[in-house]
Scaffold this active site. Sequence first.
Site, PDB file in Angstrom:
ATOM      1  N   ASP A  22     -10.792   1.912  -3.533  1.00 24.25           N
ATOM      2  CA  ASP A  22     -11.333   1.483  -2.243  1.00 24.25           C
ATOM      3  C   ASP A  22     -12.852   1.400  -2.286  1.00 24.25           C
ATOM      4  O   ASP A  22     -13.474   1.058  -1.280  1.00 24.25           O
ATOM      5  CB  ASP A  22     -10.905   2.453  -1.130  1.00 24.25           C
ATOM      6  CG  ASP A  22      -9.522   2.109  -0.606  1.00 24.25           C
ATOM      7  OD1 ASP A  22      -9.003   1.041  -0.970  1.00 24.25           O
ATOM      8  OD2 ASP A  22      -8.964   2.912   0.169  1.00 24.25           O
ATOM      9  N   ASP A  32       0.823  -1.211   0.000  1.00 24.30           N
ATOM     10  CA  ASP A  32       0.000   0.000   0.000  1.00 24.30           C
ATOM     11  C   ASP A  32       0.859   1.264   0.000  1.00 24.30           C
ATOM     12  O   ASP A  32       2.072   1.213   0.262  1.00 24.30           O
ATOM     13  CB  ASP A  32      -0.913  -0.031   1.242  1.00 24.30           C
ATOM     14  CG  ASP A  32      -2.282   0.561   0.964  1.00 24.30           C
ATOM     15  OD1 ASP A  32      -2.381   1.426   0.072  1.00 24.30           O
ATOM     16  OD2 ASP A  32      -3.238   0.179   1.650  1.00 24.30           O
TER      17      ASP A  32
HETATM   18  C1  GLA Z   1      -5.821   1.725   2.099  1.00 25.58           C
HETATM   19  C2  GLA Z   1      -6.189   0.609   1.144  1.00 25.58           C
HETATM   20  C3  GLA Z   1      -7.267  -0.248   1.762  1.00 25.58           C
HETATM   21  C4  GLA Z   1      -6.792  -0.807   3.069  1.00 25.58           C
HETATM   22  C5  GLA Z   1      -6.365   0.325   3.998  1.00 25.58           C
HETATM   23  C6  GLA Z   1      -5.713  -0.210   5.252  1.00 25.58           C
HETATM   24  O1  GLA Z   1      -6.846   2.626   2.252  1.00 25.58           O
HETATM   25  O2  GLA Z   1      -6.590   1.138  -0.077  1.00 25.58           O
HETATM   26  O3  GLA Z   1      -7.629  -1.286   0.886  1.00 25.58           O
HETATM   27  O4  GLA Z   1      -5.730  -1.691   2.846  1.00 25.58           O
HETATM   28  O5  GLA Z   1      -5.439   1.178   3.359  1.00 25.58           O
HETATM   29  O6  GLA Z   1      -5.316   0.802   6.092  1.00 25.58           O
END
Ligand code: GLA
Length: 729
Positions: free
Chosen positions: A503, A437
Amino acid sequence: MVKLAEGLMPTVVYWGRDLGPDGEAIAAQIAFTSEPAVMNSSLDSPRRVSVFPGEEEGWSGTPGAAWRNEGLIATAPFEVMEATLIGSSALRIRLRDGCGVELKMNYSIDDHGVLSARATIANVSLDSDRVVEVAALRLLLPLPQRAEEIVDLTGRWTSERRPQRTAVTDGTHLRAVRRGRPGHDSPFLTMVGTKGFTFGEGEIWAAHVAWSGNQEYLVERLPEGVGVLASLFGGSELLLPGEVRLRAGESYESPDVLFTWSDCGIDGISYRLHSYVRDLHSYPSTPRPLVLNTWEAVYFDHDIDRLRALARAAEAVGVERFVLDDGWFKDRRDDTAGLGDWYVDEGLWPDGLNTLSDTVHAAGMQFGLWFEPEMVNLDSDVAREHSDWLLSPLGDNALPWRHQFVLNLSNPEAWSYLLDRIDTLVETLRIDFIKWDHNRDLHQAIDRVSGRPAVRAHTRAVYRLMDVLRARHPALEIESCASGGARIDLGMMSHAQRVWPSDSNDPIDRQDIQRWTGVLLPPEVIGTHIGPATAHTTHRTSSLSFRLITALFGHAGIEWDITGCSEQELEQLKAWASLYKRERPLLHSGRTWRSEVNDGSSLHGVVAPDQSRGLFAWVRTQTSAVAHTERVRVPGLCPLHDYSIRLHDEFDNAALHQVSGPEWMGAAGTDRGAVYSGTFLTDVGIPLPLLNPSQALLFSFSKIAAAPPETIEPAIGSASTSMKESHPA
Ligand code: GLA
């Protein structure tokens, strides 16, 4: 097609449709007619704009390169040291100015018609004190006048890849990205095409910057044109002031800028780019496992019993990869602390994380784990002990974003620390997959030791870290996630095997996000997860069948606490899981086809390379304005084949906004024995049901092997409907 003449800078005089059997003769005619007229109030000689446009050739627009060679004239004329065609698919150019600067450009075109262009600038001065500061090194190609509309992408968190269309006008259409990543609003792919080009129609020239840091795309038209063509377009890495300073003997290499062309709309562009991605050495070699990701299922609630129950439920529905998301490492109870301390939290996992990874492996699933290697919370041991590793100016004024800052991976100690931590965890937990990430923009990304911007060095260090990890663990896969889809590009795809496009798991948003992410990437590398009925990011509720069909067209997964599902929901998930496994050979190797979105509905699907099968989703995202069902053309099928059609019944079918029918279709899951010619399907089309909003249906088209019993003759003549396509010359 490039014009090479002794001592002159190489000039691109044509790119587009293959010139066919008379290619050589036509090429000679193009070359012969490539000099423009000499105009009033203009240069005294025909204007030539080379692959490396600049003031020294009378070009008053954005130059191919900009640098500062202290005390010397920056735009000294170049001497062409070499311009070599290697076969008909590669070109190598070497230029030198009189002040110790050498420039190399390499172009190569692959079998799919994707041209990769890369440039290098070197300080070859004999004076060891001489420093060349590079400001820009762009790869630009000319466009004809009929390329008059630009489509590129923008977006925001949970709403990535929104297309925007503008006319090419005099001046510069510039998309400059200074986020240290392409961003949720990444320009993504600049397409310039004939007026009104669509997914299925129009001539398009496209450019993509294969790079995960700062970058720039531009389309530029000046009234005086570009030789006998109209405008220039292309891209580059965006360099910050002082970021690249070359001492004698040093060089800067640009990322690849990819160019391609289609005369059958955006789908033609995608076909070439998907083939390019499928040929990358980093492209995954195994079937894409069905995923369960824990994020929206449990968030930070890492309770071993809860997670084990989730893993058991995942196994029962047929999941093949279980991914533990954020929250497993030291002091990470929410997003304010712990980032950077990549040690399993002993409070949460007194017996180690193996208790979960072993359970997952014992159930025959792969184990995936979330990392955000480039980030750090100030509330972490790493930040407390190594403030010099931060990628920000000294002092306490840098702006936090999601309570976090960036670690400078170009700092060798920080890089080695991360390699050691991740490598150890991959080894001990037998991690199969990393969700990598990256949850903030890079602002004031200053190396605390050199005092200079380091986005480029950081980005290259990220690539290197991924590569070393994969070299040590060849079966390890990496997903590029950045608060959803803020770091998706073909530079990253040379190192990663999957992207997380957004997301938002809301299927309405996802229809658009996947459609437009799929312009660049084939479905099998795009993560597509089913969330709960009410989407967490939009609070909109939608049916299970709509969510299932939406998530089928990608690297599918589940992001939902399925321990709370009803029996009926679990049955549907199981049926969907086996459908996914059955159809992924087709979905992950075929060619993507998309209709336009018309009155809130669209048809999109994948057709096998031999056109023997196609799987299509008929989708409605908005209430229909019209009160009837209409004929819809099915793109991509072979006009010479006959097909049967089946409406899938693996899950509850969509809510229809009609009493019944259309009559031809019959009941879901049945095959009525009717046969339809490919020409009929691609040219005339079939009426499809009028769906209620947020609904979808899934159809298979299968080639009939033998002579059909009940052929329905096409209503039009026998003209071929195959999408015209030729390779760019
Ligand atoms: C980001 C990612 C999510 C998740 C969160 C965890 O927002 O896009 O899918 O993994 O971090 O903190």
